[in-house]
Design a protein around this motif. Structure first.
Motif, PDB file in Angstrom:
ATOM      1  N   ARG B 202       0.915  -0.992   0.080  1.00 16.49           N
ATOM      2  CA  ARG B 202       0.029   0.156  -0.174  1.00 16.49           C
ATOM      3  C   ARG B 202       0.835   1.242  -0.120  1.00 16.49           C
ATOM      4  NH1 ARG B 202      -4.151  -1.674   4.860  1.00 16.49           N
ATOM      5  NH2 ARG B 202      -2.041  -2.183   5.701  1.00 16.49           N
ATOM      6  N   LEU B 203       2.191   1.042   0.509  1.00 11.53           N
ATOM      7  CA  LEU B 203       3.159   2.308   0.374  1.00 11.53           C
ATOM      8  C   LEU B 203       3.403   2.533  -0.888  1.00 11.53           C
ATOM      9  CD1 LEU B 203       5.259   1.471   3.354  1.00 11.53           C
ATOM     10  CD2 LEU B 203       3.265   3.070   3.356  1.00 11.53           C
ATOM     11  N   GLU B 205       1.357   2.111  -3.618  1.00  7.26           N
ATOM     12  CA  GLU B 205       0.419   2.453  -4.181  1.00  7.26           C
ATOM     13  C   GLU B 205       0.251   4.222  -3.802  1.00  7.26           C
ATOM     14  OE1 GLU B 205      -2.874  -1.122  -4.505  1.00  7.26           O
ATOM     15  OE2 GLU B 205      -3.072   0.462  -2.761  1.00  7.26           O
ATOM     16  N   ALA B 206       0.344   4.294  -2.489  1.00  2.83           N
ATOM     17  CA  ALA B 206       0.475   5.839  -1.960  1.00  2.83           C
ATOM     18  C   ALA B 206       1.640   6.520  -2.803  1.00  2.83           C
ATOM     19  CB  ALA B 206       0.754   5.678  -0.424  1.00  2.83           C
ATOM     20  N   ALA B 207       2.628   5.962  -2.963  1.00  3.08           N
ATOM     21  CA  ALA B 207       3.822   6.505  -3.903  1.00  3.08           C
ATOM     22  C   ALA B 207       3.296   6.756  -5.179  1.00  3.08           C
ATOM     23  CB  ALA B 207       5.061   5.742  -3.766  1.00  3.08           C
ATOM     24  N   SER B 208       2.740   5.826  -5.745  1.00  3.15           N
ATOM     25  CA  SER B 208       2.165   6.129  -7.347  1.00  3.15           C
ATOM     26  C   SER B 208       1.006   6.941  -7.241  1.00  3.15           C
ATOM     27  CB  SER B 208       1.672   4.754  -7.659  1.00  3.15           C
ATOM     28  OG  SER B 208       0.619   4.663  -8.471  1.00  3.15           O
ATOM     29  N   ASP B 209       0.120   7.161  -6.171  1.00  2.48           N
ATOM     30  CA  ASP B 209      -0.871   7.855  -6.137  1.00  2.48           C
ATOM     31  C   ASP B 209      -0.139   9.501  -5.997  1.00  2.48           C
ATOM     32  OD1 ASP B 209      -3.697   8.574  -5.672  1.00  2.48           O
ATOM     33  OD2 ASP B 209      -3.058   9.641  -4.062  1.00  2.48           O
ATOM     34  N   LEU B 210       0.863   9.582  -5.150  1.00  2.98           N
ATOM     35  CA  LEU B 210       1.742  11.076  -5.134  1.00  2.98           C
ATOM     36  C   LEU B 210       2.766  11.053  -6.368  1.00  2.98           C
ATOM     37  CD1 LEU B 210       2.022  10.783  -1.459  1.00  2.98           C
ATOM     38  CD2 LEU B 210       0.591  12.342  -2.391  1.00  2.98           C
ATOM     39  N   TYR B 211       2.301  10.769  -7.519  1.00  4.00           N
ATOM     40  CA  TYR B 211       3.187  11.116  -8.753  1.00  4.00           C
ATOM     41  C   TYR B 211       4.600  10.504  -8.830  1.00  4.00           C
ATOM     42  CZ  TYR B 211      -0.307  14.795  -8.266  1.00  4.00           C
ATOM     43  OH  TYR B 211      -1.496  15.276  -7.891  1.00  4.00           O
ATOM     44  N   ALA B 212       4.898   9.372  -8.282  1.00  4.90           N
ATOM     45  CA  ALA B 212       6.029   8.667  -8.194  1.00  4.90           C
ATOM     46  C   ALA B 212       5.777   7.809  -9.523  1.00  4.90           C
ATOM     47  CB  ALA B 212       6.444   7.872  -6.818  1.00  4.90           C
TER      48      ALA B 212
END
Ligand SMILES: Nc1ncnc2c1ncn2[C@@H]1O[C@H](COP(=O)(O)OP(=O)(O)O)[C@@H](O)[C@H]1O
Ligand SMILES: [Mg+2]
Lengths: 382, 304
Positions: B202-203, B205-212
């Motif tokens: 999920r981290l 996913e969070a990174a990907s949600d934050l433009y990474a």
């Protein structure tokens, strides 16, 4: 990401299946730009899955996710002008709070992030916490970091997955007001998922009530509350007394209903069905208790029963009235001092104004559905 | 409850001491538990270490038959360094190259097992560990067969002209590095696996949600979070690999000998104890220096 054309968020026939299980079923809805939209539903009804499809973390089985007139359903998550406040926070444990909040800005190549991050931390009331690690914060503080981390990117749409779930009641109320204030201030579209009906009603411009992967009803909170579309909505958003009856068509702007031997009527504008099996619904606070039928004011309708329970909850007293045919009706009487308490065991008459009742279509198998036992006290929370 | 009742209500006063007998017993307990391990270390590590240290300072002109005299011959150290510095360099060079190869092989492997294998996870882990069920020596001898001049592999490589008609694999630095990589790979993969397995997807996913992008998400989230396993794994790989002598012995020639081979022959062939002991100590010091230097750098990087 601000260069993309602004616009409404539209979900068109969005469906997600996991194997043979349909988590989101042909969902279509429009969230106007800049509005506060709440997705309300019981646990497991597909709220998170819907958000994940908007964020790009789950690929829809079919359907479209449109932002303005651009279909973003197949865009990678990091290319979408959408950010998420995750139900599990998903803060980066190896980064301090400052770097967690700065993450999105840095990934977009923005060099000077300091001012913005500090401003954001102060917005969520975490000034001075920048150097701590997520593990050193309480659940509520972590949740606010998650909010700041998403909000700082000023996305076109902010998705919030039960963002206030871990907060205690006082902080939750405070954050609800704060969130609403932030939303009005920044003008970003908020899609807020919650299973707390009170939260949805107090915060959102528009509420969508979701059940088993579908939208049951969508509208302004007061509209949904006053005139629910289905029995599910009537009991999920607040409580309702639903009497099983038969409607006999509209005459003179009224729909005549027989239920349990009684004859009732509902204005045609408050009826979602006027023939066949129906539920006659009245909210508990729209019912009034009196000792006998001759005390019922003119133009009102009533049922008779025996008071089986009275719980005093401060602002109101909640009565249970057992009707002649055995159903228990829930009656909330405001403790305004104007009416006397009704003792348990006494006979009483509950009456209501027909304009406060509503009529819903009913599956023939369904009998009376009165207020379900709630796992969270409703009136007591504020 | 009784303890609570004893806490004084007045401020500034420390709580009264619990009965002495009790506290005495509890204070000793950790040391008692430590005793067997400490005794073991003392007898089988401490004593030999001291013995080795004194042996490294014996008069180099002595021999096993004539006996050694303790002359505090610190000159043994510069002597062996001068004689065997190429083997020292080669040890660290081979171990370093093998480490790079092992990382290239092991990181994706550990990542795939930890994050992508699903129900195959345990089976794949067994596959990583399974070679350890046979002896180190047997495995290395098997490589000797695989790489041999008349083996199928060399034949194939010669046929497709990746190898000259008289080219060989066995008895080359390549073979030794390959052997090191293969033999110590599990020591790298297992700790890496352990920390990647704990990585919460999920981290990402969070990174990907934050433009990474996936590459950025790896660099900013996966890699830093797998750092503890990476550090442990590289050390567990590098330390035994740089002291190894079996691979150079079986897959190489004296031209590929590492410092382990020199120590081996000093003790068991030439019977030159002072030299062997001095080399052993130098190897230990060199490894400690490398490890501390590495931990310093890796440690700070992890914080950044
Ligand atoms: N990856 C998945 N695989 C299988 N089933 C899933 C998956 N994700 C969610 N579900 C199922 O889909 C349903 C909806 O889940 P979710 O959207 O998380 O519900 P909510 O957020 O409304 O509580 C649940 O029954 C859940 O078990
Ligand atoms: Mg959820």
């Amino acid at each position: 990401m601000a260069e993309t054309p602004a616009g409404d968020l539209r979900l068109a026939n969005l469906t997600k299946r996991f194997g043979i299980f349909t988590a989101v079923d042909d969902l279509s809805l429009t969230v106007p730009q800049g509005s506060f939209f709440a997705l309300l539903g019981a646990s497991g009804c597909g709220k998170t899955t819907t958000l994940r499809m908007i964020a790009g973390l789950e690929e829809p089985t079919s359907g479209q996710v449109l932002l303005g007139d651009r279909d973003i359903a197949r865009l990678r998550p990091y290319k979408r002008p959408v950010n998420t406040v995750f139900q599990s926070y998903a803060l980066f444990p190896h980064l301090n709070i400052f770097e967690n909040v700065a993450f999105g800005l840095r990934r977009r190549g923005i060099r000077s992030v300091d001012d913005e991050v500090l401003r954001m931390l102060s917005l969520v009331q975490l000034d001075g916490y920048g150097n701590r690690r997520p593990a050193q914060l309480s659940g509520g503080q972590q949740q606010r970091v998650a909010l700041a981390r998403a909000l700082i990117n000023r996305p076109q749409v902010l998705l919030l997955d039960e963002p206030l779930g871990a907060l205690d009641l006082k902080l939750r109320r405070q954050m609800q007001i704060e969130l609403k204030r932030i939303q009005t201030e920044v003008g970003i579209t908020f899609v807020h998922v919650t299973h707390d009906q009170e939260e949805a009603m107090t915060m959102a411009d528009t509420v969508a009530v979701m059940n088993a992967g579908r939208i049951e009803q969508l509208g302004a909170p007061a509209d949904i509350y006053e005139f629910p579309a289905t029995a599910f909505v009537a009991n999920f958003l607040g409580q309702s007394n639903l009497l099983a009856g038969e409607a006999a068509g509209t005459a003179g702007g009224e729909v005549a209903v027989t239920a349990h031997g009684g004859r009732f009527s509902v204005p045609a504008g408050r009826a979602r069905a006027d023939r066949g099996a129906v539920h006659l619904g009245v909210r508990p606070e729209k019912l009034h208790l009196v000792g006998s039928a001759d005390q019922v004011p003119a133009g009102h309708q009533h049922v008779t029963g025996v008071v089986t329970d009275a719980s005093y909850v401060g602002v109101s007293t909640q009565y249970l009235l057992r009707t002649g045919w055995g159903t228990e009706l829930s009656v909330f009487a405001a403790n305004s001092g104007a009416v006397a308490q009704v003792p348990v065991g006494s006979e009483a008459v509950a009456y209501w104004d027909p304009r406060h009742a509503f009529l819903l279509p009913r599956d023939v198998a369904d009998s009376d559905r009165t207020s379900p036992v709630l796992d969270e006290p409703v009136g007591a929370s504020s | 409850m009784t303890l609570l009742a004893q806490v004084p209500t007045g401020s500034g006063q420390p709580p009264p001491e619990p009965p002495a007998a009790r506290s005495g017993r509890y204070r000793l307990l950790p040391y008692l538990l430590l005793l067997p391990g400490a005794a073991w270390l003392l007898v089988f590590f401490g004593v030999p270490l001291v013995q080795l240290a004194s042996a490294s300072l014996y008069d180099p002109s002595g021999s096993l038959s004539t006996g050694y005299a303790m002359t505090w011959a610190f000159g043994n150290y510069p002597d062996v360094l001068q004689a065997y510095w190429p083997q020292f360099l080669r040890s660290f060079g081979y171990a370093g190259v093998a480490l790079v190869l092992a990382l290239l092989l092991g990181y994706p492997l550990a990542y795939a097992i930890a994050q992508k294998a699903g129900r195959w996870k345990n089976l794949l882990l067994v596959c990583v560990v399974a070679p350890m069920f046979t002896s180190f020596l047997v495995r290395t001898l098997a490589w000797k067969t695989i790489l041999s001049d008349n083996g199928a592999l060399v034949g194939l490589l010669r046929d497709v002209h990746l190898l000259a008609p008289d080219g060989r694999l066995l008895a080359t630095p390549f073979a030794v590095v390959l052997g090191l990589t293969y033999n110590f790979l599990p020591f790298l993969v297992l700790p890496l696996y352990a920390s990647l397995e704990r990585l919460d997807y999920r981290l990402l996913e969070a990174a990907s949600d934050l433009y990474a992008s996936p590459v950025e998400a790896f660099r900013r989230v996966t890699l830093p979070l797998s750092m503890p396993g990476l550090i442990a794994g590289t050390l567990l790989f590098f330390i035994p690999a740089s002291g190894d002598y079996i691979n150079a012995e079986l897959l190489g020639t004296p031209n590929e000998y590492m410092i382990g081979n020199v120590i081996d022959s000093a003790f068991l062939v030439r019977l030159d104890y002072p030299q062997g002991a001095a080399l052993s100590f130098l190897l230990m010091a060199a490894i400690l220096a490398v490890v501390f230097g590495y931990l310093r750098r890796a440690g700070t990087e992890e914080v950044l």
